[in-house]
Scaffold this active site. Structure first.
Site, PDB file in Angstrom:
ATOM      1  N   ARG A 245       9.304  13.651  50.326  1.00 34.71           N
ATOM      2  CA  ARG A 245       8.362  14.737  50.057  1.00 34.71           C
ATOM      3  C   ARG A 245       8.833  16.055  50.666  1.00 34.71           C
ATOM      4  O   ARG A 245       9.230  16.974  49.980  1.00 34.71           O
ATOM      5  CB  ARG A 245       6.963  14.351  50.583  1.00 34.71           C
ATOM      6  N   ASP A 246       8.833  16.132  51.978  1.00 33.34           N
ATOM      7  CA  ASP A 246       9.188  17.380  52.660  1.00 33.34           C
ATOM      8  C   ASP A 246      10.665  17.710  52.481  1.00 33.34           C
ATOM      9  O   ASP A 246      11.043  18.876  52.403  1.00 33.34           O
ATOM     10  CB  ASP A 246       8.842  17.241  54.150  1.00 33.34           C
TER      11      ASP A 246
ATOM     12  N   HIS B 128       6.760  17.001  64.719  1.00 36.45           N
ATOM     13  CA  HIS B 128       7.563  17.284  63.529  1.00 36.45           C
ATOM     14  C   HIS B 128       8.471  18.472  63.849  1.00 36.45           C
ATOM     15  O   HIS B 128       8.014  19.614  63.902  1.00 36.45           O
ATOM     16  CB  HIS B 128       6.615  17.622  62.366  1.00 36.45           C
TER      17      HIS B 128
ATOM     18  N   HIS C  11      12.038  20.868  63.429  1.00 40.31           N
ATOM     19  CA  HIS C  11      13.172  21.360  62.650  1.00 40.31           C
ATOM     20  C   HIS C  11      14.303  21.681  63.623  1.00 40.31           C
ATOM     21  O   HIS C  11      14.057  22.014  64.778  1.00 40.31           O
ATOM     22  CB  HIS C  11      12.784  22.602  61.852  1.00 40.31           C
TER      23      HIS C  11
ATOM     24  N   CYS D 174      13.674  25.353  55.933  1.00 35.24           N
ATOM     25  CA  CYS D 174      12.530  26.199  56.225  1.00 35.24           C
ATOM     26  C   CYS D 174      12.788  27.571  55.619  1.00 35.24           C
ATOM     27  O   CYS D 174      13.689  28.293  56.073  1.00 35.24           O
ATOM     28  CB  CYS D 174      12.325  26.331  57.734  1.00 35.24           C
TER      29      CYS D 174
ATOM     30  N   ASN E 126      14.859  19.658  58.452  1.00 32.24           N
ATOM     31  CA  ASN E 126      14.153  18.722  59.321  1.00 32.24           C
ATOM     32  C   ASN E 126      15.101  17.972  60.240  1.00 32.24           C
ATOM     33  O   ASN E 126      16.292  17.831  59.953  1.00 32.24           O
ATOM     34  CB  ASN E 126      13.414  17.701  58.458  1.00 32.24           C
TER      35      ASN E 126
END
Length: 315
Positions: free
Chosen positions: A25-26, A221, A223, A254, A263
């Site tokens: 997804r991300d 979460h 990055h 991002c 990520n």
């Protein structure tokens, strides 16, 4: 044979953690070239086969906003055929009630909402102010929990905002508590632009604890924009957090930070946890294989340091 890290357990670490895989997804949502739905389904299957306990499959967002995820229903239907009832246990993101309706229609059991810790990002990403966002989330969480679903809440910009700069810890705690008070079971704190540091992580987790939200209700979460993701995970482990989001192969990026590397890579996290003697249940070689396979479909190498190192290491 895949190389493995030296294991040296460290005092104060949790015995076991959960890796919350967000790659499908991300990781894929910002890809400009549309990934075929069959490839996405195979990717999810490979990640599950690698032992990842949670794999977030997609988002029921309007196709106009995220064209890559326009195939959400088709993907979940295909995964049901592929995995049976297990597909209903895969989490999906639902940005609003319409997204929840789509998830309910498919019989899914785990959903997530995505909020902001800052006014500017709430306006840009949700078209609502910081306080106004909760009015949108309240019926989503209420209806989902009434239907027996579990709800996760993501909170973005917890460590810094590209427009507002530093984000006060108290502001993040207030925003996070409001999401939990709506009925979310877990809160994932996002370092959306990758500016967090280890001390900041410890301070934020402690502030939540002081506000009555223990580390068992939090996920982190990160990055890796400035190379701090693993250091931040280590700080989170020491603070008692046991759920960490990661993306296979380091997929994702991002758009709000220059030179963002995406990520935290699942492989990098697995390597560190293994070295610390922390149980996670994930087969490193299988995740590397899945990431390398997906990188081939995307036409570029994985940014994961561990994937790169293992690709160059002698058998």
């Amino acid at each position: 044979m895949t190389a493995l890290p030296m294991v040296e357990p460290e005092a104060g670490m949790p015995q076991r953690v959960t890796i919350y895989e967000v790659g499908p997804r991300d990781g894929l949502q910002n890809e400009k070239a549309i990934v075929p739905v069959e490839v996405k389904a195979a990717f999810v299957g490979r990640l599950l086969d690698a032992g990842l306990p949670v794999v977030e499959a997609t988002s029921f967002v309007h196709p106009r906003w995220v064209p890559q995820l326009a195939d959400a229903e088709e993907l979940m239907t295909g995964l049901t055929a592929q995995l049976g009832d297990a597909a209903a246990g895969l989490p999906v993101l639902v940005p609003n009630e319409r997204g929840l309706d789509r998830a309910l229609a498919l019989g899914l059991r785990h959903v997530a909402v995505f909020g902001s810790a800052t006014e500017t990002f709430a306006r840009k990403n949700l078209n609502r102010g910081l306080d106004e966002q909760y009015a949108m989330f309240e019926p989503v969480v209420a209806r989902a929990t009434d239907a027996g679903l579990t709800v996760r809440a993501y909170l973005s910009m917890c460590f810094g905002d590209p427009w507002e700069g530093a984000v006060p810890v108290a502001q993040v705690v207030e925003a996070g508590r409001r999401l939990l008070d709506l009925g979310a079971a877990q809160l994932s704190l996002g370092d959306t632009i990758g500016v967090g540091t280890a001390g900041h992580v410890g301070r934020l987790v402690a502030a939540f604890d002081d506000a009555g939200v223990g580390p068992e209700r939090l996920a982190l979460h990160f990055h890796d924009t400035y190379g701090q993701a693993l250091a931040n995970v280590h700080a989170g482990l020491r603070a008692g957090v046991t759920t960490f989001d990661a993306s296979a192969g380091g997929l994702g990026g991002c758009p709000y930070a220059k030179s963002a590397t995406g990520n935290l890579a699942t492989e990098d996290l697995v390597w560190m946890l293994t070295g610390l003697g922390v149980e996670h249940g994930v087969d490193l070689a299988a995740v590397v294989e899945a990431s390398t396979w997906m990188a081939g479909h995307l036409g570029r190498p994985s940014p994961s340091a561990v994937v790169r190192a293992l690709a160059q290491s002698p058998e």
